[in-house]
Design an enzyme around this catalytic site. Structure first.
Site, PDB file in Angstrom:
ATOM      1  N   GLU A 298       0.889  -1.173   0.000  1.00 56.53           N
ATOM      2  CA  GLU A 298       0.000   0.000   0.000  1.00 56.53           C
ATOM      3  C   GLU A 298       0.920   1.214   0.000  1.00 56.53           C
ATOM      4  O   GLU A 298       1.481   1.566   1.040  1.00 56.53           O
ATOM      5  CB  GLU A 298      -0.882   0.007   1.258  1.00 56.53           C
ATOM      6  CG  GLU A 298      -1.828  -1.169   1.384  1.00 56.53           C
ATOM      7  CD  GLU A 298      -3.000  -1.108   0.415  1.00 56.53           C
ATOM      8  OE1 GLU A 298      -3.149  -0.091  -0.286  1.00 56.53           O
ATOM      9  OE2 GLU A 298      -3.752  -2.086   0.363  1.00 56.53           O
TER      10      GLU A 298
ATOM     11  N   CYS B  79      -2.232   9.025   2.364  1.00 56.13           N
ATOM     12  CA  CYS B  79      -2.028   8.508   1.011  1.00 56.13           C
ATOM     13  C   CYS B  79      -3.231   8.822   0.134  1.00 56.13           C
ATOM     14  O   CYS B  79      -3.089   9.108  -1.045  1.00 56.13           O
ATOM     15  CB  CYS B  79      -1.772   7.006   1.070  1.00 56.13           C
ATOM     16  SG  CYS B  79      -3.029   6.110   1.992  1.00 56.13           S
TER      17      CYS B  79
HETATM   18  P1  NAP Z   1       8.292   5.267   4.520  1.00 59.40           P
HETATM   19  O1  NAP Z   1       9.478   6.089   4.743  1.00 59.40           O
HETATM   20  O2  NAP Z   1       8.273   4.363   3.369  1.00 59.40           O
HETATM   21  O3  NAP Z   1       8.069   4.425   5.885  1.00 59.40           O
HETATM   22  C1  NAP Z   1       7.072   3.446   6.005  1.00 59.40           C
HETATM   23  C2  NAP Z   1       7.637   2.260   6.745  1.00 59.40           C
HETATM   24  O4  NAP Z   1       8.635   1.626   5.946  1.00 59.40           O
HETATM   25  C3  NAP Z   1       8.337   2.619   8.042  1.00 59.40           C
HETATM   26  O5  NAP Z   1       8.143   1.596   8.979  1.00 59.40           O
HETATM   27  C4  NAP Z   1       9.792   2.704   7.634  1.00 59.40           C
HETATM   28  O6  NAP Z   1      10.667   2.515   8.712  1.00 59.40           O
HETATM   29  C5  NAP Z   1       9.860   1.564   6.655  1.00 59.40           C
HETATM   30  N1  NAP Z   1      10.925   1.670   5.667  1.00 59.40           N
HETATM   31  C6  NAP Z   1      11.390   2.783   5.046  1.00 59.40           C
HETATM   32  N2  NAP Z   1      12.337   2.458   4.160  1.00 59.40           N
HETATM   33  C7  NAP Z   1      12.477   1.113   4.213  1.00 59.40           C
HETATM   34  C8  NAP Z   1      13.323   0.185   3.542  1.00 59.40           C
HETATM   35  N3  NAP Z   1      14.194   0.573   2.612  1.00 59.40           N
HETATM   36  N4  NAP Z   1      13.207  -1.116   3.856  1.00 59.40           N
HETATM   37  C9  NAP Z   1      12.321  -1.527   4.762  1.00 59.40           C
HETATM   38  N5  NAP Z   1      11.494  -0.696   5.446  1.00 59.40           N
HETATM   39  C10 NAP Z   1      11.582   0.607   5.165  1.00 59.40           C
HETATM   40  O7  NAP Z   1       6.980   6.090   4.400  1.00 59.40           O
HETATM   41  P2  NAP Z   1       6.608   7.436   5.150  1.00 59.40           P
HETATM   42  O8  NAP Z   1       7.260   8.538   4.456  1.00 59.40           O
HETATM   43  O9  NAP Z   1       6.830   7.291   6.601  1.00 59.40           O
HETATM   44  O10 NAP Z   1       5.024   7.450   4.901  1.00 59.40           O
HETATM   45  C11 NAP Z   1       4.467   8.177   3.917  1.00 59.40           C
HETATM   46  C12 NAP Z   1       4.262   7.391   2.646  1.00 59.40           C
HETATM   47  O11 NAP Z   1       3.418   6.274   2.900  1.00 59.40           O
HETATM   48  C13 NAP Z   1       3.542   8.229   1.621  1.00 59.40           C
HETATM   49  O12 NAP Z   1       4.061   7.975   0.344  1.00 59.40           O
HETATM   50  C14 NAP Z   1       2.113   7.726   1.723  1.00 59.40           C
HETATM   51  O13 NAP Z   1       1.338   7.996   0.595  1.00 59.40           O
HETATM   52  C15 NAP Z   1       2.327   6.281   1.988  1.00 59.40           C
HETATM   53  N6  NAP Z   1       1.138   5.688   2.618  1.00 59.40           N
HETATM   54  C16 NAP Z   1       0.383   4.822   1.885  1.00 59.40           C
HETATM   55  C17 NAP Z   1      -0.789   4.303   2.434  1.00 59.40           C
HETATM   56  C18 NAP Z   1      -1.662   3.351   1.667  1.00 59.40           C
HETATM   57  O14 NAP Z   1      -2.541   2.731   2.281  1.00 59.40           O
HETATM   58  N7  NAP Z   1      -1.502   3.193   0.355  1.00 59.40           N
HETATM   59  C19 NAP Z   1      -1.169   4.679   3.720  1.00 59.40           C
HETATM   60  C20 NAP Z   1      -0.374   5.565   4.420  1.00 59.40           C
HETATM   61  C21 NAP Z   1       0.789   6.062   3.852  1.00 59.40           C
HETATM   62  P3  NAP Z   1      11.499   3.754   9.332  1.00 59.40           P
HETATM   63  O15 NAP Z   1      10.519   4.716   9.875  1.00 59.40           O
HETATM   64  O16 NAP Z   1      12.336   3.106  10.369  1.00 59.40           O
HETATM   65  O17 NAP Z   1      12.291   4.317   8.195  1.00 59.40           O
END
Ligand code: NAP
Length: 474
Positions: free
Chosen positions: A236, A270
């Site tokens: 997601e 999102c």
């Molecule tokens: P993010 O940086 O991707 O973080 C999300 C999760 O992934 C966190 O637990 C993060 O851990 C982990 N993570 C990050 N990089 C990783 C990697 N290379 N390998 C494994 N795990 C990793 O996302 P965000 O910036 O916090 O959240 C915003 C994004 O999420 C936006 O793009 C939003 O649109 C999307 N989102 C999508 C949905 C949906 O349902 N489609 C819902 C909500 C948000 P750490 O915090 O330790 O880095």
């Protein structure tokens, strides 16, 4: 959060003030692998419990969430800046989700008979996959986890959670609420794990599958790790939801829906509306009405119930949004509202409206994860559809129109998105499948589609054994 590697602790920073909060020790990879092994052992018993027994636990979790709503809302405010009003609503949504799956999981996962001429009794049954690793984001710290966990647990799976590093208190509270609800020890475990260790955890023989909600970059990394060991994943990811404002739409009504869509969770959702594609003939009225509606989201103290817009999750995230706004203006966008960083400590950013947004500008091409609405003009309906689909993302989308038949056709047939709503802002709901296409990910959460993501869809054929003398063994 402070540098995890050097400090080996998660340190909370209050986004409203910049003040440092609690420290939490991080788990090592070794601890994570052991937790996965324990979860695997615990899941083998959990999968043999009845739906009624699982429903008692998940239903109790709903009750506890409601009882603790104020505490959990406060925790979210401290860790990622959510307003307490949004926080209480989020906890109620989690509780309703638990109630829904406690009541309906058995129906969603009931055996399905198949009529295969003369083949015997044939049916499809749904076995749990095992332990699912959930990698979750901070923006809805309880909802994103419960959205996944309630159906996964009701299906008989176990789970380990690697939550976003800035919400450690929320991550641990979710494990606690499930434990207090009677979930057997080890079936669900929160790990405070740096993201660099996720790929290694996916390789564990005790992890069966992965669910990630987060950015495209994290999705690619996790999907590659899961693909390398041939494990299923549900992704997601991000979105840049387009709303089409057609020439027959009432500009005031369309602007109210658009502002509400844009400002969900302070713009950090999102499925927030991000691009508002308006037909030229109603553009000026829509701009004025949207500015009016967005002005209603005044910045305020997130701990006060009346506040509609709190801080963003972090100063770094705020700075990134501001850079996207400035770069868009430098490339021709016009600022109608906001766009200035307030002169005070904390991660504040005002409700902002840009117009004349066009290809080549970040507000057009990228996801802006903050309170910034981008108005894009289109010369006619076909042009608006083209612009809406000209995006790497395909999560939600909307059509705002006075003609619901016209809106329905566009939503149903034309928009490349996992969800298309007419005259309403896109939202998640346990009864409706949720997910996206393109770089917004794959797989679905919620409803029957969601609960069946982490099951083995098993075909069973049963017939009597024919012995060699022709008599039947019953
Ligand atoms: P993010 O940086 O991707 O973080 C999300 C999760 O992934 C966190 O637990 C993060 O851990 C982990 N993570 C990050 N990089 C990783 C990697 N290379 N390998 C494994 N795990 C990793 O996302 P965000 O910036 O916090 O959240 C915003 C994004 O999420 C936006 O793009 C939003 O649109 C999307 N989102 C999508 C949905 C949906 O349902 N489609 C819902 C909500 C948000 P750490 O915090 O330790 O880095």
């Amino acid at each position: 959060m402070a540098d995890q590697d050097s400090a080996a602790v998660a340190e909370v920073i209050n986004p409203a003030t910049g003040a440092k909060g609690k420290h939490y020790p991080l788990n090592s990879l070794d601890e994570a692998l052991k937790a996965a092994e324990r979860a695997h052992a615990a899941q083998r018993d959990w999968r043999r419990t009845s739906f009624a027994d699982r429903a008692a636990v998940i239903g109790k979790a709903a009750e506890l969430l409601r009882a603790r709503a104020d505490d959990y809302a406060g925790l979210m405010t401290e860790e990622m800046g959510k307003t307490v009003t949004d926080g209480r609503a989020e906890i109620e949504k989690c509780a309703a989700h638990c109630d829904w799956f406690a009541e309906h999981a058995e129906r969603y996962l009931a055996d399905q008979p198949i009529d295969v001429d003369g083949a015997g009794d044939v049916f499809v049954t749904f076995n749990p996959l095992g332990v699912v690793l959930a990698v979750m984001p901070w923006n809805f710290p309880f909802w994103q986890v419960i959205r996944f966990a309630a159906p996964a647990l009701m299906a008989g799976n176990g789970a380990v959670l690697k939550h976003a590093s800035n919400v450690p208190g929320c991550a641990l509270a979710i494990e606690q609420v499930l434990r207090d609800a009677g979930l057997p020890d080890g079936v669900f475990r929160t790990l405070l794990l740096p993201s660099k260790d996720v790929a290694k955890l996916i390789e564990s023989p005790h992890i069966a599958a992965v669910s990630l909600t987060g950015s495209v970059a994290a999705g690619k990394s996790v999907a590659a790790a899961a693909g390398g060991v041939l494990k299923k994943c549900v992704l997601e990811l991000g979105g840049s939801d387009a709303y089409l404002i057609l020439d027959d739409a009432d500009a005031g009504a369309a602007a109210k829906i658009s502002a509400r869509a844009r400002m969900v969770n302070g713009g950090q959702s999102c499925i927030a509306g991000k691009r508002f594609i308006v037909l030229d003939s109603v553009k000026q009225q829509f701009e004025e009405a949207l500015v009016d509606a967005m002005r209603g989201f005044a910045i305020g103290d997130p701990t006060e119930a009346a506040t509609k817009l709190g801080p963003m999750q972090s100063v770094a995230a705020r700075d990134e949004v501001h850079e996207q706004v400035e770069a868009s203006i430098a490339k021709g966008a016009k600022l109608l509202l906001g766009g200035e960083v307030p002169d005070k400590a904390g991660a504040w950013y005002p409700a902002t409206v840009l117009t004349d947004v066009d290809a080549g500008q970040p507000a057009h091409d990228e996801e802006i994860f903050g309170p910034v609405a981008a108005i894009i003009s289109a010369k006619d309906e076909a042009d608006a559809i083209r612009i809406a689909n000209d995006s790497e993302f395909g999560l939600g989308s909307g059509v705002l129109t006075g003609d619901i038949d016209r809106g329905c056709l566009i939503a149903r047939d034309e928009l490349d998105a996992g969800m298309s709503f007419v005259n309403e802002n896109v939202r998640s709901d346990p009864r409706m499948p949720f997910g996206g296409v393109k770089h917004s990910g794959y797989g679905r959460e919620c409803a029957d589609y969601g609960i069946r993501e982490f099951v083995n869809v098993k075909t069973v054929l049963v017939k009597p054994l024919q012995v060699s003398d022709g008599s039947r063994v019953e």
